[in-house]
Design a protein around this motif. Structure first.
Motif, PDB file in Angstrom:
ATOM      1  N   LYS A   1       0.884  -1.182   0.437  1.00  0.00           N
ATOM      2  CA  LYS A   1       0.118   0.439   0.266  1.00  0.00           C
ATOM      3  C   LYS A   1       0.724   1.268  -0.153  1.00  0.00           C
ATOM      4  O   LYS A   1       0.376   2.239  -0.703  1.00  0.00           O
ATOM      5  CB  LYS A   1      -0.818  -0.054   1.261  1.00  0.00           C
ATOM      6  N   LYS A   2       1.680   1.415   0.969  1.00  0.00           N
ATOM      7  CA  LYS A   2       2.826   2.837   1.083  1.00  0.00           C
ATOM      8  C   LYS A   2       4.131   2.444   0.049  1.00  0.00           C
ATOM      9  O   LYS A   2       3.989   3.453  -0.634  1.00  0.00           O
ATOM     10  CB  LYS A   2       3.285   2.038   2.733  1.00  0.00           C
ATOM     11  N   GLU A   3       3.961   1.470  -0.816  1.00  0.00           N
ATOM     12  CA  GLU A   3       5.535   1.873  -1.950  1.00  0.00           C
ATOM     13  C   GLU A   3       5.462   1.177  -2.989  1.00  0.00           C
ATOM     14  O   GLU A   3       6.100   1.083  -3.922  1.00  0.00           O
ATOM     15  CB  GLU A   3       6.593   1.176  -0.821  1.00  0.00           C
TER      16      GLU A   3
ATOM     17  N   LYS B   1      10.213  -2.308   3.905  1.00  0.00           N
ATOM     18  CA  LYS B   1       9.566  -1.174   3.828  1.00  0.00           C
ATOM     19  C   LYS B   1       8.261  -0.877   3.853  1.00  0.00           C
ATOM     20  O   LYS B   1       7.567   0.361   4.088  1.00  0.00           O
ATOM     21  CB  LYS B   1       9.488  -0.980   1.986  1.00  0.00           C
ATOM     22  N   ALA B   2       8.185  -1.568   5.231  1.00  0.00           N
ATOM     23  CA  ALA B   2       6.633  -1.212   5.723  1.00  0.00           C
ATOM     24  C   ALA B   2       6.676  -0.524   6.710  1.00  0.00           C
ATOM     25  O   ALA B   2       8.174  -0.346   7.222  1.00  0.00           O
ATOM     26  CB  ALA B   2       6.482  -2.928   6.554  1.00  0.00           C
TER      27      ALA B   2
ATOM     28  N   PRO C   1      -6.664   1.039   8.969  1.00  0.00           N
ATOM     29  CA  PRO C   1      -4.823   0.598   8.486  1.00  0.00           C
ATOM     30  C   PRO C   1      -5.085  -1.298   8.146  1.00  0.00           C
ATOM     31  O   PRO C   1      -5.692  -1.921   7.899  1.00  0.00           O
ATOM     32  CB  PRO C   1      -4.282  -0.134  10.010  1.00  0.00           C
ATOM     33  N   VAL C   2      -4.319  -1.414   6.485  1.00  0.00           N
ATOM     34  CA  VAL C   2      -4.335  -2.211   5.606  1.00  0.00           C
ATOM     35  C   VAL C   2      -3.606  -3.768   6.876  1.00  0.00           C
ATOM     36  O   VAL C   2      -3.957  -4.937   6.204  1.00  0.00           O
ATOM     37  CB  VAL C   2      -3.814  -2.210   4.753  1.00  0.00           C
ATOM     38  N   CYS C   3      -2.344  -3.600   7.084  1.00  0.00           N
ATOM     39  CA  CYS C   3      -2.095  -4.370   8.240  1.00  0.00           C
ATOM     40  C   CYS C   3      -3.206  -5.362   8.789  1.00  0.00           C
ATOM     41  O   CYS C   3      -2.939  -6.418   9.674  1.00  0.00           O
ATOM     42  CB  CYS C   3      -1.006  -3.953   8.967  1.00  0.00           C
TER      43      CYS C   3
END
Length: 172
Positions: free
Chosen positions: A25-27, A34-35, A118-120
């Protein structure tokens, strides 16, 4: 009531679905390094501990920032304004939980709770990660996790020390 992110090490399986989803999602890549959260695995001891940003009420990363690039938004989430960041790394060393890191350009990155969704948490089928208003048990767990505050070391060393402390004190 405001939702917060909680992590329960006793439920973590170490699958890393959370970190893979976060980095995607972020990168835009499936790369746990990279989380914005991490899972500290102890494979020879058979346990794993999720490391999360606590969005500290008195955030050391925010206070250490000399340019005000670190700021708290209206929902209480500490964020990074990339345009104001000098890349000094003060926020990285100030975070006692090892949850602020720098990218290849020296710009810090940290959890921003994915705009409140939050996707996590969606990927954590073991329910070791919870985004909720919380109850007494969750706040007690979070308070116990926040008591361990290594003041030195790299982000990885800080997370490892916290994970070891949490697992020693866990019920599992």
């Amino acid at each position: 009531m405001k939702k917060e992110l909680f992590a329960n090490p006793d439920l973590c399986t170490g699958c890393n679905r959370c970190t893979i989803a976060c980095s995607a999602k972020k990168e835009g890549v499936f790369q746990p390094s990279k989380a914005r959260l991490r899972v500290t695995n102890f494979p020879l001891r058979g346990y794993s501990v999720p490391n999360i940003c606590f969005q500290c009420p008195k955030a050391n990363c925010l206070e250490a920032c000399p340019t005000t690039a670190m700021f708290r938004d209206g929902s209480g989430v500490v964020r990074v304004n990339r345009d104001l960041c000098s890349g000094c790394g003060s926020c990285v060393s100030a975070c006692p939980y090892g949850m602020v890191e720098q990218d290849a350009k020296g710009i810090p990155y940290k959890c921003d709770l994915c705009e409140g969704d939050p996707v996590c948490v969606k990927e954590c089928h073991a329910e070791a990660l919870v985004h909720a208003t919380g109850d007494a048990a969750l706040f007690q767990l979070k308070a116990a996790q926040m008591k361990t505050r290594p003041q030195s070391g790299t982000p990885l060393e800080k997370r490892h020390k916290i994970a070891e402390t949490l697992k020693r004190s866990s019920r599992g």
